[in-house]
Enzyme design. Structure first.
Site, PDB file in Angstrom:
ATOM      1  N   THR A  19       0.809  -1.212   0.000  1.00  0.00           N
ATOM      2  CA  THR A  19       0.000   0.000   0.000  1.00  0.00           C
ATOM      3  C   THR A  19       0.844   1.264   0.000  1.00  0.00           C
ATOM      4  O   THR A  19       1.964   1.281   0.527  1.00  0.00           O
ATOM      5  CB  THR A  19      -0.930   0.033   1.231  1.00  0.00           C
ATOM      6  OG1 THR A  19      -1.586   1.305   1.321  1.00  0.00           O
ATOM      7  CG2 THR A  19      -0.131  -0.165   2.519  1.00  0.00           C
ATOM      8  N   GLU A  69       0.283   3.687   1.815  1.00  0.00           N
ATOM      9  CA  GLU A  69       0.380   4.160   3.197  1.00  0.00           C
ATOM     10  C   GLU A  69       1.740   3.848   3.812  1.00  0.00           C
ATOM     11  O   GLU A  69       2.100   4.400   4.850  1.00  0.00           O
ATOM     12  CB  GLU A  69      -0.733   3.546   4.052  1.00  0.00           C
ATOM     13  CG  GLU A  69      -2.132   4.050   3.737  1.00  0.00           C
ATOM     14  CD  GLU A  69      -2.383   5.469   4.237  1.00  0.00           C
ATOM     15  OE1 GLU A  69      -1.678   5.896   5.167  1.00  0.00           O
ATOM     16  OE2 GLU A  69      -3.291   6.138   3.694  1.00  0.00           O
ATOM     17  N   TYR A 102      -1.683   0.538  10.532  1.00  0.00           N
ATOM     18  CA  TYR A 102      -1.941  -0.148   9.266  1.00  0.00           C
ATOM     19  C   TYR A 102      -0.726  -0.067   8.346  1.00  0.00           C
ATOM     20  O   TYR A 102      -0.275  -1.079   7.788  1.00  0.00           O
ATOM     21  CB  TYR A 102      -3.162   0.473   8.581  1.00  0.00           C
ATOM     22  CG  TYR A 102      -3.355   0.054   7.149  1.00  0.00           C
ATOM     23  CD1 TYR A 102      -3.770  -1.241   6.836  1.00  0.00           C
ATOM     24  CD2 TYR A 102      -3.124   0.943   6.100  1.00  0.00           C
ATOM     25  CE1 TYR A 102      -3.954  -1.629   5.516  1.00  0.00           C
ATOM     26  CE2 TYR A 102      -3.314   0.567   4.778  1.00  0.00           C
ATOM     27  CZ  TYR A 102      -3.725  -0.727   4.492  1.00  0.00           C
ATOM     28  OH  TYR A 102      -3.892  -1.097   3.184  1.00  0.00           O
ATOM     29  N   LYS A 147       1.591  -3.204   7.098  1.00  0.00           N
ATOM     30  CA  LYS A 147       1.752  -3.464   5.673  1.00  0.00           C
ATOM     31  C   LYS A 147       3.225  -3.434   5.258  1.00  0.00           C
ATOM     32  O   LYS A 147       3.636  -4.166   4.352  1.00  0.00           O
ATOM     33  CB  LYS A 147       0.959  -2.438   4.868  1.00  0.00           C
ATOM     34  CG  LYS A 147      -0.510  -2.769   4.699  1.00  0.00           C
ATOM     35  CD  LYS A 147      -0.710  -3.970   3.786  1.00  0.00           C
ATOM     36  CE  LYS A 147      -2.162  -4.165   3.407  1.00  0.00           C
ATOM     37  NZ  LYS A 147      -2.352  -5.308   2.491  1.00  0.00           N
TER      38      LYS A 147
END
Length: 338
Positions: A128, A130, A156, A160
């Site tokens: 991701t 992010e 998160y 990830k």
């Protein structure tokens, strides 16, 4: 006679899982979908929407169940889309996010290795944007690429990043065909109602139909690189068809703020000024917000031949039209919305 390709999908009941299931079915794959537990609330919808999927009950936190899933499906391709995927939720439940989003990937990779399927199974890991964290010193003018530095700013994103690196480690340590897709924000009609884009289009549809009067949101200034999920899922498949495993950014190369999204969404129902219909609430503001996420998809475009087909206005229009039809009773909710 050519052998039918078999694919195992985790996270099959989510947005990307739905798009991927339809894509692989159109290409003649035998599809195995991993879901958690016999009382899974989305099971009935999954069976109704995709009757051709063979359901396997397993859990990313339970390696024994994953070993059984791999042995049962004997997959040529494994798409790991399963995760705690909501940034805001990850702040409230960081341990669960770590157990599923991070360690779950290790469990699945180990299940493939232990069963000896690493010689035949190609593995896709859903990474991701992010992981980058949106910091200016880390972002060239053209956006984040596969070589940009990581600085995640949420549980998160951290989870990830572990998943991304452990996937690369298994590629380098065991020679497994492992490709990671560093996907920037991708939305669509299957997006969960807890995500801001779908929250907006669902509410705009409700306002249009007289079912509600306002939308309650958090910060409106963050900018994101928003694309259409159907385009990005096609890129996932292309990664596993390529001759060599690698890491690929999928993005549009342009950013838009939440305010811009609101402007286009309300314009679809003939409202020029969205401000009277939007209320901000601190409850929806994150402890650490990412200001801007801009991706550079040039490698995927050059190496894979990937190209997006839906632009930003088209994405907003697609979502608003879908939600008007849904809330007026013309459509049935997809698996991901239940």
């Amino acid at each position: 006679m050519t052998e039918t390709r078999r694919a195992l999908i985790t996270g099959i009941t989510g947005q990307d899982g739905g798009h991927l299931t339809e894509l692989l079915h159109s290409k003649g794959y035998e599809i195995f979908g991993l879901i958690r537990g016999q009382r899974n609330a989305r099971r009935e919808a999954l069976v109704r929407e995709y009757p051709y999927v063979r359901i396997i009950e397993a859990d990313l936190t339970d390696q024994t169940s994953l070993i059984n899933a791999v042995l049962t499906s004997q997959p040529h391709e494994v798409y790991n889309l399963g995760a705690i995927s909501h940034v805001g939720y990850s702040f409230r439940n960081p341990q669960l996010t770590s157990d599923i989003t991070a360690k779950g990937v290790l469990n699945l990779l180990e299940a493939i290795r232990i069963t000896g399927q690493q010689e035949t199974a190609r593995f896709y890991q859903a990474s991701t944007s992010e992981m980058f964290g949106g910091l200016d010193y880390n972002r060239p003018g053209t956006g984040y690429s596969e070589d940009s530095l990581f600085h995640p700013r949420s549980p998160y994103g951290v989870a990830k990043l572990y998943a991304h690196w452990i996937a690369r480690n298994y590629r380098e340590s065991y020679g497994m065909f492992v490709s990671t897709g560093i996907l920037f924000n991708h939305e669509g009609e299957r997006r969960g109602l807890e995500f801001v884009t779908r929250k907006i289009t669902n509410a705009v549809a409700g306002i249009h139909l007289g079912l509600q009067k306002e939308i309650v949101l958090g910060d409106l200034w963050p900018k994101r690189d928003w694309g259409y999920a159907g385009d990005y899922v096609r890129g996932m498949w292309q990664m596993l068809q390529h001759s060599e495993p690698d890491d690929f950014v999928l993005a549009t190369g342009e950013t838009h703020s939440i305010e811009e999204f609101l402007t286009l969404a309300f314009a679809e129902i003939g409202i020029d000024d969205w401000r009277p219909y939007v209320r901000q609430d601190p409850e929806f503001m994150r402890p650490a917000e990412v200001d801007i996420l801009l991706g550079d998809p040039s490698k995927a475009e050059r190496v894979l031949g990937w190209k997006r087909e839906v632009d930003f206005p088209g994405l907003v229009r697609l979502m608003v039209e879908h939600d008007i039809a849904l809330r007026s009773g013309e459509l049935t909710p997809s698996t991901a919305e239940r």
